[in-house]
Design a protein around this motif. Structure first.
Motif, short mmCIF file in Angstrom:
data_model
loop_
_atom_site.label_atom_id
_atom_site.label_comp_id
_atom_site.label_asym_id
_atom_site.label_seq_id
_atom_site.Cartn_x
_atom_site.Cartn_y
_atom_site.Cartn_z
N ALA A 103 0.86 9.17 -7.28
CA ALA A 103 1.56 8.02 -6.51
C ALA A 103 1.44 8.04 -4.97
O ALA A 103 1.31 6.91 -4.24
CB ALA A 103 3.28 8.36 -6.80
N ALA A 104 1.37 9.23 -4.38
CA ALA A 104 1.18 9.50 -2.90
C ALA A 104 -0.21 8.86 -2.58
O ALA A 104 -0.22 8.14 -1.36
CB ALA A 104 1.24 10.94 -2.63
N ALA A 105 -1.20 9.38 -3.43
CA ALA A 105 -2.49 8.74 -2.90
C ALA A 105 -2.41 7.29 -2.98
O ALA A 105 -3.50 6.71 -2.39
CB ALA A 105 -3.71 9.50 -3.92
N ARG A 106 -1.69 6.56 -3.66
CA ARG A 106 -1.73 5.05 -4.00
C ARG A 106 -0.79 4.43 -3.13
O ARG A 106 -0.47 3.35 -2.90
CB ARG A 106 -1.57 4.62 -5.43
CG ARG A 106 -2.86 4.94 -6.11
CD ARG A 106 -2.67 5.27 -7.70
NE ARG A 106 -3.83 5.71 -8.25
CZ ARG A 106 -4.38 6.93 -8.10
NH1 ARG A 106 -3.86 7.59 -7.54
NH2 ARG A 106 -5.38 7.09 -8.73
N GLU A 107 0.23 5.11 -2.21
CA GLU A 107 1.31 4.95 -1.58
C GLU A 107 2.34 4.02 -2.15
O GLU A 107 2.82 3.02 -1.86
CB GLU A 107 0.91 3.89 -0.35
CG GLU A 107 -0.12 4.83 0.77
CD GLU A 107 -0.49 4.09 1.91
OE1 GLU A 107 -0.11 2.99 2.09
OE2 GLU A 107 -1.09 4.74 2.81
N TRP A 108 2.37 4.38 -3.47
CA TRP A 108 3.60 3.86 -4.52
C TRP A 108 4.82 4.47 -4.48
O TRP A 108 5.67 3.87 -5.12
CB TRP A 108 3.06 4.06 -5.71
CG TRP A 108 1.93 3.15 -6.18
CD1 TRP A 108 1.33 2.34 -5.60
CD2 TRP A 108 1.01 3.26 -7.50
NE1 TRP A 108 0.39 1.69 -6.08
CE2 TRP A 108 -0.07 2.25 -7.28
CE3 TRP A 108 1.12 3.96 -8.53
CZ2 TRP A 108 -0.99 2.03 -8.37
CZ3 TRP A 108 -0.08 3.54 -9.61
CH2 TRP A 108 -0.82 2.56 -9.38
#
Length: 144
Positions: free
Chosen positions: A33-38
């Protein structure tokens, strides 16, 4: 708590040994989620609703099946793979929801199993699908 073998239940085939712990899965989902800014979208409400949607997709796979026996012997490999994908979605949303709510899921499961063991003692409920409140009142003698 008694194991399945202790209760005379035939054990299921073991899961693959390369599976990750829930803690590892929690960390992977956080990173994903962090890598996708979700993370901004992963509110408890949104995650709960997404999980319910995935549960609906699991149910859809069982819809209109006349009978579904343990092990799903009548299911095609494609149907079984699809079920695995949908169950994975449910698990991922569940782990993510627990993480976002600061719930230690393994500890919560352990507490719940202990509580259920008390509410549903095997010697009193074996073979019954009644709710604990139904068999409690049936086994409580009225005072005279």
């Amino acid at each position: 708590m008694a194991s399945a073998a202790d209760e005379g239940v035939t054990p299921s085939p073991p899961w693959s040994t390369d599976t990750d712990s829930l803690e590892t899965l929690r960390r992977q989902l956080r990173g994903f989620a962090a890598a996708r800014e979700w993370d901004q979208f992963h509110t408890p409400r949104n995650l709960a609703l997404a999980m319910v949607g995935e549960v609906g997709e699991v149910c859809e796979l069982f819809q209109w099946k006349a009978e579904t026996r343990p092990g799903l012997p009548d299911w095609s490999e494609r149907e079984r793979l699809r079920l695995g994908e949908e169950l994975s979605d449910v698990l991922m949303y569940l782990v993510r929801l627990a993480d976002k709510c600061d719930i230690d899921l393994p500890a919560a499961v352990k507490r719940k199993l202990e509580r259920n063991d008390e509410k549903y003692p095997a010697d009193r409920v074996r073979g019954s699908s009644k709710k604990y409140s139904e068999y409690e009142s049936a086994h409580t003698a009225p005072e005279e």
